[in-house]
Motif scaffolding. Structure first.
Motif, PDB file in Angstrom:
ATOM      1  N   GLY A 593     -48.218 -74.577 -86.701  1.00 52.93           N
ATOM      2  CA  GLY A 593     -49.281 -73.496 -86.256  1.00 52.93           C
ATOM      3  C   GLY A 593     -50.415 -74.178 -85.335  1.00 52.93           C
ATOM      4  N   LEU A 595     -49.579 -76.085 -83.004  1.00 50.64           N
ATOM      5  CA  LEU A 595     -49.024 -76.414 -81.447  1.00 50.64           C
ATOM      6  C   LEU A 595     -49.022 -74.951 -80.816  1.00 50.64           C
ATOM      7  N   ARG A 596     -49.204 -75.018 -79.392  1.00 49.02           N
ATOM      8  CA  ARG A 596     -49.271 -74.056 -78.717  1.00 49.02           C
ATOM      9  C   ARG A 596     -48.022 -73.532 -78.192  1.00 49.02           C
ATOM     10  N   GLN A 597     -47.733 -72.182 -78.256  1.00 47.80           N
ATOM     11  CA  GLN A 597     -46.435 -71.676 -77.674  1.00 47.80           C
ATOM     12  C   GLN A 597     -46.594 -70.962 -76.227  1.00 47.80           C
ATOM     13  N   GLY A 598     -45.578 -71.247 -75.270  1.00 50.37           N
ATOM     14  CA  GLY A 598     -45.676 -70.578 -73.992  1.00 50.37           C
ATOM     15  C   GLY A 598     -45.141 -69.037 -74.241  1.00 50.37           C
TER      16      GLY A 598
ATOM     17  N   LYS B   5     -49.087 -77.607 -71.882  1.00 48.57           N
ATOM     18  CA  LYS B   5     -48.217 -76.319 -72.073  1.00 48.57           C
ATOM     19  C   LYS B   5     -49.282 -75.345 -72.045  1.00 48.57           C
ATOM     20  N   ALA B   6     -48.964 -74.486 -70.805  1.00 47.11           N
ATOM     21  CA  ALA B   6     -49.805 -73.127 -70.785  1.00 47.11           C
ATOM     22  C   ALA B   6     -49.686 -72.246 -72.240  1.00 47.11           C
ATOM     23  N   LEU B   8     -49.457 -69.458 -73.389  1.00 48.93           N
ATOM     24  CA  LEU B   8     -49.457 -67.812 -72.957  1.00 48.93           C
ATOM     25  C   LEU B   8     -49.367 -67.099 -74.310  1.00 48.93           C
ATOM     26  N   GLU B   9     -49.358 -67.698 -75.491  1.00 52.57           N
ATOM     27  CA  GLU B   9     -48.990 -66.657 -76.730  1.00 52.57           C
ATOM     28  C   GLU B   9     -50.494 -66.343 -76.947  1.00 52.57           C
ATOM     29  N   VAL B 552     -46.569 -67.215 -87.743  1.00 51.73           N
ATOM     30  CA  VAL B 552     -47.084 -68.902 -87.719  1.00 51.73           C
ATOM     31  C   VAL B 552     -48.341 -68.529 -86.694  1.00 51.73           C
ATOM     32  N   ALA B 556     -52.222 -68.643 -88.082  1.00 49.23           N
ATOM     33  CA  ALA B 556     -53.196 -69.830 -87.573  1.00 49.23           C
ATOM     34  C   ALA B 556     -54.610 -69.008 -86.944  1.00 49.23           C
TER      35      ALA B 556
END
Lengths: 598, 598
Positions: A593, A595-598, B5-6, B8-9, B552, B556
């Motif tokens: 959680g 970590l960033r997701q693209g 890392k962009a 985006l989420e 997730v 968060a």
């Protein structure tokens, strides 16, 4: 002209009011530390620092540290400084007379070190490490080792360095892998690589005595299997003169954010399998030995926060008094005034001086406790002083370095755009001081030390003692600072409540305690800082009433204490909730959680 | 692989929940901004930023900006980036279709700019300034000027720069002395020196259109006598092609703490008495013109805090997840774990993400208000949106840049010794972001803007409106975040009380108001930040319950909001006392008392 003036009026006042300076010469061994002697030393030290050393700070930063085939060069500006420092005996102040020291109080040495550090932090770091090595050898070395190395280290002719860290062993020193093979002659062969070794290699002195932590064959894992060794850069002959080059080599110098003229070295020991080391103290007791000097080094790193904060403050005040910009708010006169007249700049300058003076008071009290622990004639007083100094050490290190960074940042802000260009020098303070919350145990480690070890030491006696002292002071305040009494009481109430709560967590609640450690350290430091400033203010009020001393200075002390209690203490009192909230919330987000997701 | 890392989420979620993204295409002019279109743009923009631009950040810093006989060179890494940026139309997103723009929402452009800034702050600054110049010309320029300059500026083929500051005119812009002499042909001759001009000279574009503030003969003193001029680096022929070199020269490039690849220039106008400029808007109205674009630039500088904070956070999380050091506190297993498992590191990472996400929400709300102010079909809604955006602008600028610095510092701390060496790149974030609280109006100036202008705007309507909105939200919270309801209420109570107190000070109490401005801005921002995070958390809870979206991520979001309200909001609520304490204490020390005595 230099941009740093040794703040002797302030330092002397703190020595008097917080460190009982006038009583020093009554302690056995400190007979020489008379008021006149102390004043003379501070005066000379102040001149040396501000007139001779301070101007080297910028040039040394620009020159940096250059590595060429194992040889490290720092700015030539440091040669005459180093020579004068050694020749004039500045390194001998508090060192042991048995090895050429003057045996003066550590607190006096601290005051000199404050000025030295303000003048050139990167250079002064050399002496923190050297004297750390002196303490360790003195406390744990055999007579032969002491006689061989200490005289020239005490005089400053030889340098010392401390070699703990390895790539996989930072905060977790116990993970280190450097090896020590016993040889037939009683010496050891050392093999391994150490990183982040401040002043690990240079040409300022004719020899460097490295203290190295390593493992002997079959040593237990972790910190219980670490031994300490003396590894001289040049072997020392029996007649005490310099012999052959030892098998230790600088193979890298870090490119750092700041303290550019302090060479941060990667040292390789035993590349040719012939690096000679000598055991200091008992096998596997190296970690305990290291702690001896780590406490001292931690306080000295805390001092860097005060020193750089002080110089940044002086720069900001001078700039604010000279820089003309915009009219006074609320005034009919629309002509531009110096920015020191603007309320927001005043707030900034007041915040800077309040933090610095609070941190200074904590440091000077901490080291005075060390002097008492060494020299007091009363065993119980010695024990209590030792406990107090242990309790205060993480505060000295972490609070002072945190506010050192904050204050340096405020100085940049006061300078505005001129603070962001390197030529004015304030950006260097901002860069230099940023290392202080990291090395000698990160401030996170300090906070854990406070809640994990210091809070529980002697059944919690020492923090209870400190709280009782502050409560008694507040009781005694009488008509002094009457407007601040309630604020101080709120502070002590929050500190007591937080301390009891963390103390009650016990071993089972250790994670919860650790979760609150960092804000707890800030609360503790701020309450002690507020108390020590209030104590100074009460004395200042008395002197002012009695027409003693410089009224401008005394009034400023009083106002600073009031400001700290009104404006800064509340920002620590509100940490009570965060401190006692426990760890659960911190673990509700899984690693994924974060970590960033693209 | 890049270290950015962009996100985006997160960005999409904020656009949806804070900036009504799903409603965009219902506003006139935003018909193209469909959900799919927005997603496609963000996706492409994210790739461009993280894959192509982010890797240039370190090399650009190392290369810096070199000045040679008036020509400024930046890293060749920027050439393909710049080319791709212009060719792919990234500069046209929110710009006016009349001059080649796509007319998309500013909020979408903000989201792209966030990623661009994370990827390379020094480079992205070029576009902040260029588009600032575009806005000013568009709002105030004559048709001839617009037609001549805007198409190539909107496309990005030509750059823009903003020339306000002079040595004696920083925060006090009204003190500037650059002169503009009218010529017979209607043009002006400009003469003077400007300092701190970001991207004032470079070779990335074929022309640079400088916007310059100067005084015409006989102009009134102060800000009321300032006019704005277009001063092209190369004069532009009537056919729109590039003509002769104008008499403007870069005579210096600053050596700065950070953003090394953004050339900070000293520009000399009219050394040969032939620097041609053209009046933009009316004479003596230059300051008002500047404000048009200053608000935009302030928000974009605030965005730098979010962007650098975000990248620093991502670096810290990655490092913490990989760095193995020491065993888990309170666990029987003594084997070493990744430091992300240690409570104090978790606290740090949670603090970082909480601040960034709060600041991001404030920024995205602020710019969405600007879009509404431009495009809403309801006049009253337009007016309120404009008021809201004016109110939020100082918060966006100052809070986001303050926490940007704090978060970058925390990243350095998580890295420990590795954070202090330049090779890991986190030290660069720490250096780069430190300018953001300074330029485009120091954060002290922002705080004064908040209490001096924004608080009183329309009789206090806008802050009252914001407080009412938050109160209504807290009322509506129902069973969501039930444990945080009280904390939020405390926050809103403190904000209301502080606002009323400063508002009541009126003109006579302006000094007292100014004395509390900086902590007031922090309180205001933190309460709004807590509210916007809570709002997101409530939506996340609903989606989680309805099994929509990534659990997730949603979990968060909820935990982060709770953490912010529990751990960060109290540190702002306690500022109520300091905010309302008035100015008296700040003036009790005379200037002399601030100086240290030896």
């Amino acid at each position: 002209m230099t941009d740093y003036k040794a703040p002797l009026e302030e330092i002397s006042f703190v020595l008097e009011t917080i460190s009982s300076m006038k009583e020093w010469d009554k302690l056995p061994g400190f007979e020489d530390a008379s008021e006149d002697m102390v004043a003379a030393i501070l005066d000379e030290g102040g001149k040396f620092a501000s007139e001779m050393i301070a101007p080297t700070n910028g040039p040394c930063d620009l020159f940096g540290a250059k590595l060429n085939d194992g040889v490290v060069t720092v700015s030539p500006e440091l040669d005459p400084i180093h020579k004068a420092y050694v020749e004039n005996g500045w390194n001998t102040l508090a060192n042991n007379p048995e090895f050429g020291g003057q045996g003066l109080p550590e607190t006096l040495s601290l005051a000199f070190a404050e000025m030295l550090t303000s003048a050139n932090m990167a250079y002064s770091l050399h002496w923190i490490l050297s004297n750390g090595a002196v303490s360790a050898i003195q406390a744990h070395g055999s007579d032969a080792i002491k006689e061989k190395y200490l005289p020239k280290m005490v005089s400053g002719e030889w340098s010392g360095s401390m070699n703990l860290t390895e790539p996989a062993a930072g905060s977790d020193v116990g993970a280190l892998k450097t090896k020590a093979e016993p040889q037939e002659d009683g010496s050891y062969h050392i093999k391994g690589q150490k990183i982040f070794i401040s002043w690990g290699e240079h040409e300022l002195s004719e020899n460097i005595i490295h203290l190295v932590l390593a493992r002997t064959p079959g040593a237990p894992e972790g910190t219980r299997g670490i031994s300490m060794f003396v590894v001289p850069k040049y072997l020392v002959k029996d007649d005490g003169t310099r012999g052959e080059r030892n098998d230790v080599k600088c193979v890298g110098v870090e490119h750092k954010l700041g303290i550019h003229s302090s060479p941060t070295c990667v040292l390789s020991f035993g590349e040719k399998n012939s690096c000679v080391g000598y055991l200091v103290g008992r096998e596997n007791k190296g970690m305990a030995n290291m702690f001896t000097m780590m406490n001292h080094a931690r306080i000295m790193v805390g001092l860097q926060g005060v020193s750089i904060g002080e110089r940044a403050y002086q720069n900001a005040v001078n700039f604010a008094a000279e820089r003309i910009q915009s009219a006074q708010i609320g005034s009919k006169d629309r002509s531009s005034v110096a920015i020191i007249n603007h309320p927001d700049i005043r707030r900034t300058l007041m915040t800077m001086r309040a933090h610095i003076e609070a941190a200074r008071a904590i440091l000077y009290r901490n080291v005075w406790a060390i002097d008492q622990a060494h020299k007091s004639t009363d065993e119980e007083a010695k024990r209590l002083a030792l406990g107090e100094s242990d309790l205060l050490t993480p505060l000295s290190k972490a609070y002072a370095t945190d506010i050192g960074c904050e204050v340096a940042s405020m100085a940049v802000q006061v300078f505005g755009g001129m603070g962001y260009v390197e030529e004015t020098g304030v950006a260097q303070f901002y860069r230099d001081i940023r290392i202080a919350p990291i090395y000698e145990g990160t401030n996170g480690i300090q906070a854990l030390d406070l809640v994990g070890r210091k809070l529980n030491m002697d059944g919690g006696e020492h923090w209870k003692h400190m709280i009782a002292e502050i409560k008694a002071f507040v009781q005694s305040m009488d008509r002094s600072l009457s407007g601040q009494k309630e604020g101080l009481s709120e502070g002590i109430k929050a500190l007591e409540s937080a301390s009891e709560s963390l103390f009650a967590n016990g071993f089972e609640g250790l994670v919860d305690t650790a979760a609150g450690a960092t804000p707890y350290l800030r609360l503790f430091s701020t309450v002690v800082g507020a108390y020590l400033l209030a104590k100074q203010a009460v004395i200042a009020e008395r002197r002012l009433a009695g027409d003693e001393g410089n009224p401008v200075f005394l009034k400023a002390k009083i106002v600073t204490a009031k400001f700290y209690i009104e404006q800064i203490l509340p920002t620590a009192v509100c940490l009570l909730g965060p401190i006692t909230a426990g760890a659960d919330r911190l673990y509700e987000i899984e690693e994924e959680g974060f970590l960033r997701q693209g």
